[in-house]
Design a protein around this motif. Sequence first.
Motif, short mmCIF file in Angstrom:
data_model
loop_
_atom_site.label_atom_id
_atom_site.label_comp_id
_atom_site.label_asym_id
_atom_site.label_seq_id
_atom_site.Cartn_x
_atom_site.Cartn_y
_atom_site.Cartn_z
N GLY A 43 0.85 -1.34 -0.09
CA GLY A 43 -0.08 -0.11 0.08
C GLY A 43 0.57 1.27 0.01
N THR A 44 2.14 1.15 0.03
CA THR A 44 2.96 2.07 -0.10
C THR A 44 3.13 3.22 -1.39
N HIS A 45 2.72 4.22 -1.09
CA HIS A 45 2.87 5.22 -2.20
C HIS A 45 3.17 6.68 -2.07
N ARG A 46 3.99 7.23 -2.62
CA ARG A 46 4.19 8.77 -2.42
C ARG A 46 4.53 9.53 -3.67
N PHE A 47 4.23 8.74 -4.86
CA PHE A 47 4.19 9.59 -6.03
C PHE A 47 2.64 9.68 -6.78
N PHE A 48 1.98 8.75 -6.30
CA PHE A 48 0.53 8.83 -6.91
C PHE A 48 -0.34 9.44 -5.82
N THR A 49 -1.53 9.73 -6.12
CA THR A 49 -2.73 10.22 -5.31
C THR A 49 -3.16 8.74 -4.85
N ASP A 50 -4.06 8.82 -3.77
CA ASP A 50 -4.80 7.79 -3.42
C ASP A 50 -5.53 7.20 -4.72
N ALA A 51 -6.63 7.96 -5.40
CA ALA A 51 -7.12 7.62 -6.35
C ALA A 51 -6.41 7.15 -7.61
N PHE A 53 -3.44 5.49 -7.25
CA PHE A 53 -3.03 4.23 -6.67
C PHE A 53 -3.96 3.03 -6.95
N GLU A 54 -5.19 3.69 -6.59
CA GLU A 54 -6.39 2.38 -6.89
C GLU A 54 -6.38 1.96 -7.98
N THR A 55 -6.27 2.65 -9.13
CA THR A 55 -6.28 2.39 -10.70
C THR A 55 -5.21 1.66 -10.71
N LEU A 56 -4.12 1.99 -10.26
CA LEU A 56 -2.84 1.48 -10.57
C LEU A 56 -2.91 -0.04 -10.35
N ARG A 57 -3.12 -0.30 -9.14
CA ARG A 57 -3.23 -1.40 -8.31
C ARG A 57 -3.98 -2.42 -9.00
N ALA A 58 -5.24 -1.95 -9.56
CA ALA A 58 -6.06 -2.75 -10.38
C ALA A 58 -5.67 -3.20 -11.81
N ILE A 59 -4.91 -2.20 -12.31
CA ILE A 59 -4.11 -2.53 -13.49
C ILE A 59 -2.97 -3.69 -13.42
N CYS A 60 -2.35 -3.44 -12.40
CA CYS A 60 -1.18 -4.32 -12.26
C CYS A 60 -1.72 -5.66 -11.87
N ARG A 96 5.85 10.93 -29.28
CA ARG A 96 4.56 10.99 -29.35
C ARG A 96 3.92 10.85 -27.60
N MET A 97 5.07 10.61 -26.95
CA MET A 97 4.63 10.14 -25.47
C MET A 97 5.00 11.46 -24.62
N PRO A 98 4.49 11.80 -23.63
CA PRO A 98 4.55 12.77 -22.77
C PRO A 98 5.82 12.21 -21.80
N PRO A 99 6.52 12.98 -20.80
CA PRO A 99 7.56 12.31 -20.09
C PRO A 99 6.88 11.31 -19.00
N GLU A 100 7.61 10.49 -18.45
CA GLU A 100 7.03 9.13 -17.66
C GLU A 100 5.90 9.78 -16.60
N ASP A 101 6.46 10.80 -15.76
CA ASP A 101 5.41 11.39 -14.74
C ASP A 101 4.03 11.34 -15.47
N GLU A 102 4.02 12.32 -16.38
CA GLU A 102 2.72 13.01 -16.99
C GLU A 102 2.14 11.72 -17.87
N ALA A 103 2.91 10.83 -18.24
CA ALA A 103 2.18 9.86 -19.04
C ALA A 103 1.45 8.87 -17.99
N TRP A 104 2.03 8.63 -17.14
CA TRP A 104 1.39 7.85 -15.78
C TRP A 104 0.22 8.16 -15.36
N ARG A 105 0.35 9.53 -14.96
CA ARG A 105 -0.83 10.34 -14.44
C ARG A 105 -2.19 10.57 -15.49
N ARG A 106 -1.77 11.00 -16.48
CA ARG A 106 -2.54 10.94 -17.72
C ARG A 106 -3.32 9.92 -17.89
N GLY A 107 -2.56 8.65 -18.39
CA GLY A 107 -3.02 7.43 -18.73
C GLY A 107 -3.89 6.85 -17.76
N LEU A 108 -3.75 6.85 -16.39
CA LEU A 108 -4.51 6.44 -15.20
C LEU A 108 -6.00 7.17 -15.08
#
Length: 224
Positions: A43-51, A53-60, A96-108
């Motif tokens: 459950g550890t997360h410091r980069f993603f918001t709670d919301a 991270f919920e989406t990310l965990r489900a995707i993983c 065609r892709m934004p930087p990793e930080d933005e790509a992850w946030r936008r994609g989620l």
Amino acid sequence: MAEPKAVRRDLYPGYDVLAKRDGPSWNAQTRAVIDERLAIGPGTHRFFTDAEFETLRAICARIVPQPPGEPDRIPVAALIDDRLHRGERDGYRDARMPPEDEAWRRGLRALDAEALAAHGLRFHLLDEAAQDALLAAASRGELAQAAWGGMPCDLFFGQRLVDDCVRAYYAHPAAWSEIGWGGPASPRGYVRMDFDRRDPWEAAEAKPGREEEARQANLRVGRM
């Protein structure tokens, strides 16, 4: 009638790469890196918001599903979060892709928007079949909600979801035990490089009908 689920065969019974932690196979730097990874809870997360991270965990859980009853045996989402929090990046990207930080946030955000548009629920609240269908559509480049902001959904799927999830999974010692890998061979190194030969300290693969033989060999290997 539901199809019976395939049973995962234990190819390296009795093998636990962490048994090598204090032996001659690993140096102090390797032990320190592995200890840091093991300290990351699911459950550890410091980069993603709670919301997010919920989406990310489900995707993983769909990209690299884990054994029943052990959904967080390897905390894939937390390992991805830790990598981004520490500022670790690939060092290159598709134009065609934004930087990793933005790509992850936008994609989620976009996958949540797609889930809401199609089902009225956020991605992590969908059943597995609906989640898989959305991910498959992303892999084919078929999703087009405005939240994608021009980022190709198929590139996000391939370059971030699949690549980052798989890399995080196989960076963890539990995955190394699963595939019979001994971790970085420093300072020991590999000696027997011929086809189908292994060093005495490497894990033994279980051949059909010879599982107990492999188990005993791997119990010995774990102490080397």
